[in-house]
Design a protein around this motif. Structure first.
Motif, short mmCIF file in Angstrom:
data_model
loop_
_atom_site.label_atom_id
_atom_site.label_comp_id
_atom_site.label_asym_id
_atom_site.label_seq_id
_atom_site.Cartn_x
_atom_site.Cartn_y
_atom_site.Cartn_z
N ALA A 45 0.28 -1.29 -0.21
CA ALA A 45 -0.14 -0.13 -0.12
C ALA A 45 0.54 0.93 0.11
O ALA A 45 1.54 1.87 0.41
CB ALA A 45 -0.75 -0.10 1.60
N MET A 46 0.40 2.05 -1.02
CA MET A 46 1.17 3.18 -1.78
C MET A 46 1.19 5.10 -0.84
O MET A 46 -0.21 4.54 -1.95
CB MET A 46 2.22 3.19 -2.57
N PHE A 54 4.64 3.87 2.68
CA PHE A 54 4.71 2.88 1.92
C PHE A 54 4.32 1.21 3.32
O PHE A 54 5.73 1.46 4.05
CB PHE A 54 6.12 2.65 1.13
N HIS A 55 3.40 0.90 2.56
CA HIS A 55 3.09 -0.28 4.23
C HIS A 55 2.94 -1.80 3.36
O HIS A 55 2.48 -2.01 2.69
CB HIS A 55 2.07 -0.33 4.84
N TYR A 56 3.84 -2.44 3.94
CA TYR A 56 4.25 -3.68 2.91
C TYR A 56 4.08 -5.11 2.97
O TYR A 56 5.14 -5.11 4.91
CB TYR A 56 5.87 -4.00 1.71
N CYS A 57 4.09 -6.43 2.89
CA CYS A 57 4.34 -7.29 3.82
C CYS A 57 5.10 -8.62 2.73
O CYS A 57 4.73 -8.31 1.87
CB CYS A 57 3.25 -7.80 4.73
N TRP A 70 7.70 2.03 5.53
CA TRP A 70 8.31 3.56 4.95
C TRP A 70 7.61 5.04 5.03
O TRP A 70 6.13 4.60 5.08
CB TRP A 70 8.65 3.57 3.48
N LYS A 71 8.17 5.17 5.42
CA LYS A 71 7.84 6.49 5.61
C LYS A 71 8.19 7.66 5.50
O LYS A 71 9.42 7.91 5.49
CB LYS A 71 7.31 7.74 7.23
N PHE A 72 7.87 8.04 4.15
CA PHE A 72 8.43 9.66 3.31
C PHE A 72 9.17 11.07 3.60
O PHE A 72 8.17 11.59 4.11
CB PHE A 72 7.70 9.61 1.78
N GLN A 85 12.63 3.80 8.14
CA GLN A 85 12.41 2.31 7.29
C GLN A 85 12.24 1.94 8.71
O GLN A 85 13.19 1.60 9.35
CB GLN A 85 13.61 1.88 6.09
N HIS A 86 11.44 1.36 8.50
CA HIS A 86 10.38 0.21 10.24
C HIS A 86 10.31 -0.77 9.94
O HIS A 86 9.68 -0.93 8.97
CB HIS A 86 9.37 1.33 11.14
#
Length: 167
Positions: A45-46, A54-57, A70-72, A85-86
């Motif tokens: 999800a971007m 950006f939340h990803y799996c 990711w937090k831009f 990045q977390h």
């Protein structure tokens, strides 16, 4: 506080900068290549804007899943992306590294896209942010495994870019 060198990896890519930028910043592209070999993206999800996420799996070999966030912070298209990045959970909350409790909770990543020899030089610089000395030491000790890990990710990006471009 200790001041360790950041982790840096560069890869020359035989693709125009705008295409590399798109592959790196659009969820539908990231689904195809983001992650080391054997890892597939099961969620992507971007919200690509400064202040967005950006939340990803990533579905791992042998089962299990790894969520990331990711937090831009800064976006200069098509030249540079600065992000925090977390590790994350399914809800998008920030979590500790599941394999290393002393890994920094926050890491700062700067990715640059430089036109070079008719292609693009992609450079990733990664470092702990607001981290304790123990967290910084854990990140530094991780440099050795980050090289092969990121190389595998960039191999997949290179393969994907070759598919996107007509021969």
């Amino acid at each position: 506080t200790m001041n360790h060198p950041p982790f840096v990896i560069s890869r020359p890519l035989k693709a125009p900068r705008q295409l590399v930028w798109d592959a790196y910043t659009q969820a539908e592209h990231l689904l195809h290549w983001f992650g080391p070999k054997g890892v597939s993206m099961s969620h992507s999800a971007m919200d690509f804007r400064e202040g967005g996420i950006f939340h990803y799996c990533q579905a791992l070999d042998g089962g299990g899943a790894l969520w990331g966030l990711w937090k831009f912070l800064e976006i200069q298209a098509p030249e540079k992306i600065v992000l925090m990045q977390h590790f994350s959970n399914a809800q998008g909350g920030v979590e500790r590294n599941p394999w290393a409790a002393s890994w920094p909770l926050h890491t700062l990543s700067t990715t640059t896209f430089t036109e070079q020899d008719g292609g693009t030089l992609l450079t990733i610089q990664w470092e702990p942010y607001d981290a304790s000395e123990e967290e910084q030491a854990t990140f530094l000790a991780g440099h050795a495994s980050m090289g092969p890990g990121w190389s595998s990710v960039l191999d997949r990006l290179e393969e994907y870019l070759s598919v996107l471009q007509p021969k």
